[in-house]
Design a protein around this motif. Structure first.
Motif, mmCIF file in Angstrom:
data_model
loop_
_atom_site.group_PDB
_atom_site.id
_atom_site.type_symbol
_atom_site.label_atom_id
_atom_site.label_comp_id
_atom_site.label_asym_id
_atom_site.label_seq_id
_atom_site.Cartn_x
_atom_site.Cartn_y
_atom_site.Cartn_z
ATOM 1 N N TYR A 114 11.082 -7.722 -0.695
ATOM 2 C CA TYR A 114 11.613 -6.410 -0.326
ATOM 3 C C TYR A 114 10.788 -5.839 0.835
ATOM 4 C CZ TYR A 114 14.483 -2.332 -1.847
ATOM 5 O OH TYR A 114 15.416 -1.328 -1.943
ATOM 6 N N ALA A 115 9.462 -5.930 0.711
ATOM 7 C CA ALA A 115 8.586 -5.421 1.769
ATOM 8 C C ALA A 115 8.778 -6.202 3.062
ATOM 9 C CB ALA A 115 7.124 -5.499 1.319
ATOM 10 N N PRO A 212 8.760 8.808 9.362
ATOM 11 C CA PRO A 212 7.767 7.763 9.093
ATOM 12 C C PRO A 212 8.365 6.657 8.234
ATOM 13 C CG PRO A 212 7.401 9.636 7.640
ATOM 14 C CD PRO A 212 8.514 10.037 8.581
ATOM 15 N N VAL A 213 7.857 5.443 8.368
ATOM 16 C CA VAL A 213 8.397 4.327 7.576
ATOM 17 C C VAL A 213 8.252 4.600 6.087
ATOM 18 C CG1 VAL A 213 8.030 2.585 9.363
ATOM 19 C CG2 VAL A 213 6.216 3.039 7.693
ATOM 20 N N GLU A 214 7.284 5.434 5.715
ATOM 21 C CA GLU A 214 7.095 5.762 4.301
ATOM 22 C C GLU A 214 8.321 6.458 3.707
ATOM 23 O OE1 GLU A 214 2.993 5.206 5.963
ATOM 24 O OE2 GLU A 214 4.840 6.190 6.646
ATOM 25 N N PHE A 215 9.088 7.160 4.553
ATOM 26 C CA PHE A 215 10.314 7.807 4.065
ATOM 27 C C PHE A 215 11.297 6.749 3.560
ATOM 28 C CE2 PHE A 215 14.572 9.626 4.610
ATOM 29 C CZ PHE A 215 14.428 10.850 3.967
ATOM 30 N N ASP A 216 11.420 5.635 4.263
ATOM 31 C CA ASP A 216 12.254 4.532 3.803
ATOM 32 C C ASP A 216 11.649 3.864 2.563
ATOM 33 O OD1 ASP A 216 14.458 4.602 5.439
ATOM 34 O OD2 ASP A 216 13.904 2.866 6.655
ATOM 35 N N LEU A 217 10.349 3.597 2.603
ATOM 36 C CA LEU A 217 9.692 2.892 1.500
ATOM 37 C C LEU A 217 9.808 3.665 0.191
ATOM 38 C CD1 LEU A 217 6.485 1.700 3.383
ATOM 39 C CD2 LEU A 217 8.296 0.227 2.473
ATOM 40 N N ALA A 218 9.899 4.998 0.280
ATOM 41 C CA ALA A 218 9.985 5.818 -0.926
ATOM 42 C C ALA A 218 11.285 5.616 -1.679
ATOM 43 C CB ALA A 218 9.815 7.291 -0.556
ATOM 44 N N HIS A 219 12.294 5.004 -1.052
ATOM 45 C CA HIS A 219 13.559 4.723 -1.741
ATOM 46 C C HIS A 219 13.484 3.441 -2.567
ATOM 47 C CE1 HIS A 219 15.005 7.558 1.342
ATOM 48 N NE2 HIS A 219 16.046 7.752 0.570
ATOM 49 N N ALA A 220 12.496 2.620 -2.323
ATOM 50 C CA ALA A 220 12.381 1.317 -2.977
ATOM 51 C C ALA A 220 11.514 1.429 -4.232
ATOM 52 C CB ALA A 220 11.767 0.305 -2.007
ATOM 53 N N PRO A 221 11.525 0.413 -5.099
ATOM 54 C CA PRO A 221 10.610 0.404 -6.239
ATOM 55 C C PRO A 221 9.160 0.570 -5.778
ATOM 56 C CG PRO A 221 12.252 -1.327 -6.482
ATOM 57 C CD PRO A 221 12.454 -0.746 -5.107
ATOM 58 N N GLU A 222 8.345 1.207 -6.615
ATOM 59 C CA GLU A 222 6.997 1.587 -6.196
ATOM 60 C C GLU A 222 6.147 0.407 -5.738
ATOM 61 O OE1 GLU A 222 4.793 4.352 -8.456
ATOM 62 O OE2 GLU A 222 6.545 5.466 -9.157
ATOM 63 N N GLU A 223 6.352 -0.770 -6.338
ATOM 64 C CA GLU A 223 5.511 -1.918 -5.985
ATOM 65 C C GLU A 223 5.728 -2.376 -4.539
ATOM 66 O OE1 GLU A 223 7.696 -1.779 -8.359
ATOM 67 O OE2 GLU A 223 6.737 -2.090 -10.326
ATOM 68 N N VAL A 224 6.878 -2.048 -3.960
ATOM 69 C CA VAL A 224 7.207 -2.542 -2.621
ATOM 70 C C VAL A 224 6.222 -2.024 -1.581
ATOM 71 C CG1 VAL A 224 8.953 -2.533 -0.793
ATOM 72 C CG2 VAL A 224 9.633 -2.832 -3.185
ATOM 73 N N GLY A 225 5.891 -0.739 -1.651
ATOM 74 C CA GLY A 225 4.982 -0.159 -0.673
ATOM 75 C C GLY A 225 3.613 -0.806 -0.653
ATOM 76 N N GLU A 226 3.207 -1.385 -1.787
ATOM 77 C CA GLU A 226 1.895 -2.032 -1.864
ATOM 78 C C GLU A 226 1.836 -3.285 -0.998
ATOM 79 O OE1 GLU A 226 1.315 -2.822 -5.986
ATOM 80 O OE2 GLU A 226 1.536 -0.708 -6.602
ATOM 81 N N HIS A 227 2.994 -3.831 -0.651
ATOM 82 C CA HIS A 227 3.046 -5.073 0.130
ATOM 83 C C HIS A 227 3.457 -4.832 1.585
ATOM 84 C CE1 HIS A 227 2.568 -7.509 -3.523
ATOM 85 N NE2 HIS A 227 3.410 -6.671 -4.093
ATOM 86 N N TYR A 228 3.563 -3.562 1.977
ATOM 87 C CA TYR A 228 3.960 -3.219 3.346
ATOM 88 C C TYR A 228 2.694 -2.838 4.106
ATOM 89 C CZ TYR A 228 6.884 -1.219 7.086
ATOM 90 O OH TYR A 228 7.499 -0.937 8.289
ATOM 91 N N ALA A 229 2.297 -3.694 5.046
ATOM 92 C CA ALA A 229 1.026 -3.501 5.746
ATOM 93 C C ALA A 229 0.987 -2.156 6.474
ATOM 94 C CB ALA A 229 0.808 -4.633 6.753
#
Length: 282
Positions: A114-115, A212-229
């Motif tokens: 996902y990331a 910010p890209v975090e706005f998109d990442l916030a729509h995904a499951p929480e674990e996804v953001g941990e893998h987005y550099a």
């Protein structure tokens, strides 16, 4: 859509594809809300159909243009059907767009995958020149719904104050720094990411906005953001609370048509409070 309107929408999708030379022997309803998604067989086309009007036509036109541009730069997105002209078709008071149908893969998309598809998609979005609103403009619309009792007559005064305060505070906190903003998908939740034999592909492309890209990442499951550099975990939490607040605002609109709206009105407010708790003090 109600049964009678749905029958008309199905016929509009079928007739549009048939007149363009595509073979349609059967139509399968994949999704039904204020707009429908139809699988046309055996030509294997996904038809998106909505009642024609200024908003629906405009959204479909934006989606078609975004899909066309992103396909040109190799973005991981669902593509328009290559056998017909890439445009919105109008028939019997409906807007119709025709897309490639992708057979879904049943397995879940792993957080790392996902990331990775997010990284590819955001890189592709940086390559196209597209006028799009800032995410704060979307928040402003949600605030107008919450603050106007005529638009949200069933929202209680305490919940109205809570949502208004949450939207206003988070909008100001997240939107203050625009240096890292870029073009985003806008609503890349799991329902808008198909798992296909070609890999994960984003759909519903009319929601593009800047932020910010975090706005998109916030729509995904929480674990996804941990893998987005390079993603900011605290900003993801704040964006997630903001997204839930906007989701909740839409559910309280007088004319909202989301299935099981009563459940989601309650659940939306609960999710806002839970997301704010994860943001921590302040």
């Amino acid at each position: 859509m109600e049964p009678m309107e749905l029958r008309r929408a199905v016929e509009a999708g079928r007739a549009t594809a048939s007149e363009l030379g595509l073979q349609v022997d059967d139509v399968i309803v994949i999704h039904n809300s204020d707009r429908v998604a139809l699988r046309l067989v055996p030509c294997d086309v996904l038809a998106r159909v909505a009642p024609s009007g200024h908003l629906a036509d405009s959204e479909f036109e934006v989606e078609v243009e975004v899909a066309r541009r992103l396909a040109d730069v190799g973005a991981p997105v669902a593509e328009l059907d290559p056998r017909v002209e890439p445009r919105v078709h109008l028939r019997d008071s409906f807007a119709v767009s025709l897309w490639t149908y992708y057979e879904p893969v049943e397995s879940e998309i792993a957080p790392t995958d996902y990331a990775h598809v997010f990284l590819r998609h955001h890189a592709a979005l940086r390559q196209i020149d597209l006028t799009a609103p800032h995410f704060t403009d979307r928040v402003a619309v949600a605030l107008s719904v919450v603050n106007d009792g005529e638009h949200s007559p069933e929202l209680s005064d305490p919940d109205r104050e809570f949502l208004s305060d949450t939207l206003g505070r988070l909008n100001a906190a997240i939107g203050i720094d625009k240096d890292g903003d870029q073009l985003l998908h806008g609503e890349p939740h799991p329902g808008n990411l198909l798992n296909t034999r070609r890999g994960p592909l984003f759909v519903d492309l009319a929601t593009c906005c800047r932020g910010p890209v975090e706005f998109d990442l916030a729509h995904a499951p929480e674990e996804v953001g941990e893998h987005y550099a390079g993603a900011d975990p605290g900003l993801i939490h704040r964006c997630r609370a903001l997204n839930w607040a906007m989701f909740s605002a839409w559910r309280w609109r007088r004319n909202d048509q989301m299935p099981d709206r009563g459940h989601w009105r309650v659940e939306g407010l609960n999710q806002v409070r839970a997301a704010l708790d994860r943001c921590g003090p302040g």
